[in-house]
Motif scaffolding. Structure first.
Motif, PDB file in Angstrom:
ATOM      1  N   HIS A 204      67.021 -10.408  31.567  1.00 17.80           N
ATOM      2  CA  HIS A 204      65.817 -10.976  30.961  1.00 17.80           C
ATOM      3  C   HIS A 204      65.781 -12.490  31.151  1.00 17.80           C
ATOM      4  O   HIS A 204      64.739 -13.060  31.489  1.00 17.80           O
ATOM      5  CB  HIS A 204      65.783 -10.622  29.477  1.00 17.80           C
ATOM      6  CG  HIS A 204      64.539 -11.034  28.766  1.00 17.80           C
ATOM      7  ND1 HIS A 204      63.292 -10.531  29.064  1.00 17.80           N
ATOM      8  CD2 HIS A 204      64.340 -11.935  27.755  1.00 17.80           C
ATOM      9  CE1 HIS A 204      62.382 -11.089  28.283  1.00 17.80           C
ATOM     10  NE2 HIS A 204      62.998 -11.942  27.469  1.00 17.80           N
ATOM     11  N   ALA A 208      63.185 -15.421  33.725  1.00 20.55           N
ATOM     12  CA  ALA A 208      62.333 -16.344  32.968  1.00 20.55           C
ATOM     13  C   ALA A 208      61.358 -17.088  33.871  1.00 20.55           C
ATOM     14  O   ALA A 208      60.164 -17.216  33.561  1.00 20.55           O
ATOM     15  CB  ALA A 208      63.196 -17.329  32.199  1.00 20.55           C
ATOM     16  N   ARG A 211      58.394 -15.017  34.869  1.00 22.95           N
ATOM     17  CA  ARG A 211      57.441 -14.817  33.776  1.00 22.95           C
ATOM     18  C   ARG A 211      56.610 -16.062  33.526  1.00 22.95           C
ATOM     19  O   ARG A 211      55.405 -15.984  33.257  1.00 22.95           O
ATOM     20  CB  ARG A 211      58.184 -14.395  32.502  1.00 22.95           C
ATOM     21  CG  ARG A 211      58.675 -12.955  32.543  1.00 22.95           C
ATOM     22  CD  ARG A 211      59.111 -12.472  31.176  1.00 22.95           C
ATOM     23  NE  ARG A 211      60.269 -13.208  30.699  1.00 22.95           N
ATOM     24  CZ  ARG A 211      61.517 -12.972  31.071  1.00 22.95           C
ATOM     25  NH1 ARG A 211      61.762 -12.020  31.962  1.00 22.95           N
ATOM     26  NH2 ARG A 211      62.530 -13.657  30.590  1.00 22.95           N
ATOM     27  N   PHE A 212      57.228 -17.244  33.602  1.00 26.39           N
ATOM     28  CA  PHE A 212      56.470 -18.475  33.408  1.00 26.39           C
ATOM     29  C   PHE A 212      55.482 -18.680  34.553  1.00 26.39           C
ATOM     30  O   PHE A 212      54.370 -19.186  34.349  1.00 26.39           O
ATOM     31  CB  PHE A 212      57.417 -19.676  33.300  1.00 26.39           C
ATOM     32  CG  PHE A 212      58.005 -19.855  31.935  1.00 26.39           C
ATOM     33  CD1 PHE A 212      57.208 -20.197  30.852  1.00 26.39           C
ATOM     34  CD2 PHE A 212      59.357 -19.676  31.711  1.00 26.39           C
ATOM     35  CE1 PHE A 212      57.741 -20.363  29.580  1.00 26.39           C
ATOM     36  CE2 PHE A 212      59.906 -19.836  30.450  1.00 26.39           C
ATOM     37  CZ  PHE A 212      59.095 -20.167  29.376  1.00 26.39           C
ATOM     38  N   LEU A 215      52.592 -16.509  33.900  1.00 29.73           N
ATOM     39  CA  LEU A 215      51.806 -17.055  32.796  1.00 29.73           C
ATOM     40  C   LEU A 215      50.934 -18.208  33.283  1.00 29.73           C
ATOM     41  O   LEU A 215      49.769 -18.337  32.880  1.00 29.73           O
ATOM     42  CB  LEU A 215      52.738 -17.506  31.676  1.00 29.73           C
ATOM     43  CG  LEU A 215      52.075 -18.101  30.427  1.00 29.73           C
ATOM     44  CD1 LEU A 215      51.141 -17.089  29.778  1.00 29.73           C
ATOM     45  CD2 LEU A 215      53.125 -18.563  29.430  1.00 29.73           C
ATOM     46  N   ALA A 230      50.675 -18.381  24.017  1.00 33.91           N
ATOM     47  CA  ALA A 230      51.474 -17.502  24.872  1.00 33.91           C
ATOM     48  C   ALA A 230      52.664 -18.252  25.452  1.00 33.91           C
ATOM     49  O   ALA A 230      53.781 -17.704  25.525  1.00 33.91           O
ATOM     50  CB  ALA A 230      50.603 -16.949  25.994  1.00 33.91           C
ATOM     51  N   GLU A 231      52.463 -19.489  25.851  1.00 35.50           N
ATOM     52  CA  GLU A 231      53.570 -20.286  26.408  1.00 35.50           C
ATOM     53  C   GLU A 231      54.625 -20.555  25.337  1.00 35.50           C
ATOM     54  O   GLU A 231      55.835 -20.444  25.604  1.00 35.50           O
ATOM     55  CB  GLU A 231      53.032 -21.604  26.960  1.00 35.50           C
ATOM     56  CG  GLU A 231      54.095 -22.453  27.639  1.00 35.50           C
ATOM     57  CD  GLU A 231      53.526 -23.749  28.177  1.00 35.50           C
ATOM     58  OE1 GLU A 231      53.809 -24.100  29.327  1.00 35.50           O
ATOM     59  OE2 GLU A 231      52.784 -24.425  27.415  1.00 35.50           O
ATOM     60  N   THR A 234      56.583 -17.391  24.710  1.00 35.64           N
ATOM     61  CA  THR A 234      57.496 -17.100  25.817  1.00 35.64           C
ATOM     62  C   THR A 234      58.734 -17.982  25.742  1.00 35.64           C
ATOM     63  O   THR A 234      59.858 -17.516  25.961  1.00 35.64           O
ATOM     64  CB  THR A 234      56.780 -17.301  27.161  1.00 35.64           C
ATOM     65  OG1 THR A 234      55.627 -16.447  27.214  1.00 35.64           O
ATOM     66  CG2 THR A 234      57.700 -16.942  28.328  1.00 35.64           C
ATOM     67  N   ARG A 235      58.529 -19.254  25.448  1.00 37.84           N
ATOM     68  CA  ARG A 235      59.674 -20.166  25.335  1.00 37.84           C
ATOM     69  C   ARG A 235      60.580 -19.767  24.166  1.00 37.84           C
ATOM     70  O   ARG A 235      61.813 -19.814  24.279  1.00 37.84           O
ATOM     71  CB  ARG A 235      59.192 -21.606  25.165  1.00 37.84           C
ATOM     72  CG  ARG A 235      58.485 -22.167  26.394  1.00 37.84           C
ATOM     73  CD  ARG A 235      58.189 -23.640  26.241  1.00 37.84           C
ATOM     74  NE  ARG A 235      57.433 -24.146  27.376  1.00 37.84           N
ATOM     75  CZ  ARG A 235      57.970 -24.442  28.573  1.00 37.84           C
ATOM     76  NH1 ARG A 235      59.265 -24.280  28.758  1.00 37.84           N
ATOM     77  NH2 ARG A 235      57.220 -24.893  29.549  1.00 37.84           N
ATOM     78  N   ASP A 237      60.896 -16.780  22.934  1.00 39.44           N
ATOM     79  CA  ASP A 237      61.569 -15.545  23.338  1.00 39.44           C
ATOM     80  C   ASP A 237      62.793 -15.847  24.198  1.00 39.44           C
ATOM     81  O   ASP A 237      63.853 -15.247  24.012  1.00 39.44           O
ATOM     82  CB  ASP A 237      60.595 -14.663  24.113  1.00 39.44           C
ATOM     83  CG  ASP A 237      61.288 -13.454  24.731  1.00 39.44           C
ATOM     84  OD1 ASP A 237      61.747 -12.590  23.959  1.00 39.44           O
ATOM     85  OD2 ASP A 237      61.368 -13.393  25.971  1.00 39.44           O
ATOM     86  N   MET A 238      62.681 -16.813  25.104  1.00 34.63           N
ATOM     87  CA  MET A 238      63.811 -17.171  25.957  1.00 34.63           C
ATOM     88  C   MET A 238      64.918 -17.844  25.154  1.00 34.63           C
ATOM     89  O   MET A 238      66.102 -17.598  25.394  1.00 34.63           O
ATOM     90  CB  MET A 238      63.348 -18.085  27.093  1.00 34.63           C
ATOM     91  CG  MET A 238      62.493 -17.383  28.136  1.00 34.63           C
ATOM     92  SD  MET A 238      63.214 -15.801  28.669  1.00 34.63           S
ATOM     93  CE  MET A 238      64.858 -16.306  29.147  1.00 34.63           C
TER      94      MET A 238
END
Length: 307
Positions: A204, A208, A211-212, A215, A230-231, A234-235, A237-238
């Motif tokens: 995962h 990264a 995925r970015f 996005l 969303a950004e 995502t950050r 989540d990482m």
């Protein structure tokens, strides 16, 4: 390199306001005021370091111990053409003598305590915030506590327990668990599950950038607020994934593959591996409030969530 507080540059040139604050702080120190009291006075008067931060005792000592406070070089010789100085050479030498005397009066630093149940292994039974290791004072015994609440932190600060009482009780529970029939086989399965989770998180994390990139392709399609949300998600989540991965990596290599007497291993294992084994066996240790004396047995204050 940042300029020295009290001067306009490292080559000299007095900064009148900063010099005034440092001179007053020096006077307070000579008058037997503590470093903390000198810092409180400076902060209350609006004096700040060159970085714009409030003064702290260790920073004040470091600045005043610089020989340029008295226009001296590193060898203690006057710097030619340095100009007006914050302190006179005599004041500077008196300060160094004062700091040296205070250092001799300080008790030797206590060895740092290696806590067994930090990093999310223990939590407050009232607010479910992670317990932290601390000492009430420099001479106090190591304790676990729920940190006091502050902005953005919903901890309650109401639960505290001595480290030896908590760790001894949990150690006894772990030993009892290790002595149960089938524990070795269960540990093998638990470690396999944790290794599998670590591999998933590693994959995962490695994805990264992709995925970015995906996005960013949606930037023109989404409204700005939706894209920013969303950004941000995502950050976060990482960050969560990498934090969990770092934690799992401390657990999955616990060296028990060839150990047949786990109880004996536990008693002699370094704290690092004890902590890892606790993390394999236990999800969380919840510490209840003391109950105003009702819980004389520390184990009565514990609720262990076994993995």
């Amino acid at each position: 390199m940042a300029r020295l507080t009290g001067y306009l540059s490292r080559r000299g040139g007095l900064h009148p306001k900063e010099a005034t604050g440092l001179r007053k702080a020096t006077s307070l120190l000579f008058d037997q005021q503590s470093r903390a009291e000198a810092c409180r006075w400076m902060n209350a008067q609006g004096y700040r370091t060159t970085h714009g931060n409030e003064w702290a005792p260790e920073v004040l000592v470091r600045v005043l111990s610089n020989p340029r406070m008295a226009g001296l070089d590193d060898e203690g010789e006057p710097i030619e053409g340095f100009g007006e100085t914050v302190l006179t050479p005599d004041e500077y030498r008196r300060l160094l003598a004062l700091f040296a005397e205070q250092a001799e009066q300080q008790p030797p630093a206590r060895e740092a305590f290696d806590y067994l149940l930090t990093e999310g292994l223990s939590e407050c039974g009232l607010c479910e915030w992670n317990m932290v290791g601390t000492r009430v004072s420099s001479g106090g015994d190591p304790t676990y506590r729920c940190p006091p609440p502050r902005a953005g932190q919903a901890s309650c600060g109401r639960v505290r327990i001595n480290a030896d009482r908590l760790e001894d009780s949990v150690g006894e529970e772990v030993l009892a668990e290790l002595l149960r029939p089938g524990t070795q086989e269960r540990l093998v399965h638990l470690l396999a599950d944790l290794r599998a989770e670590a591999e998933q998180l590693r994959a995962h994390a490695e994805g990264a950038e992709q995925r970015f990139a995906e996005l960013r392709k949606m930037r023109d399609v989404l409204v700005p607020s939706a894209y920013e949300a969303a950004e941000k998600a995502t950050r976060q989540d990482m960050r969560d994934a990498r934090s969990r991965l770092r934690y799992l990596e401390q657990l999955v290599d616990v060296p028990i593959a060839d150990v047949w007497d786990l109880a004996a291993w536990w008693k002699s294992a370094p704290r690092k591996w004890q902590r890892a084994l606790v993390g394999v066996l236990i999800v969380k240790v919840r510490v209840l409030a003391s109950g105003r004396g009702r819980h004389r047995d520390p184990s009565a204050r514990l609720r262990i969530d076994w993995r």
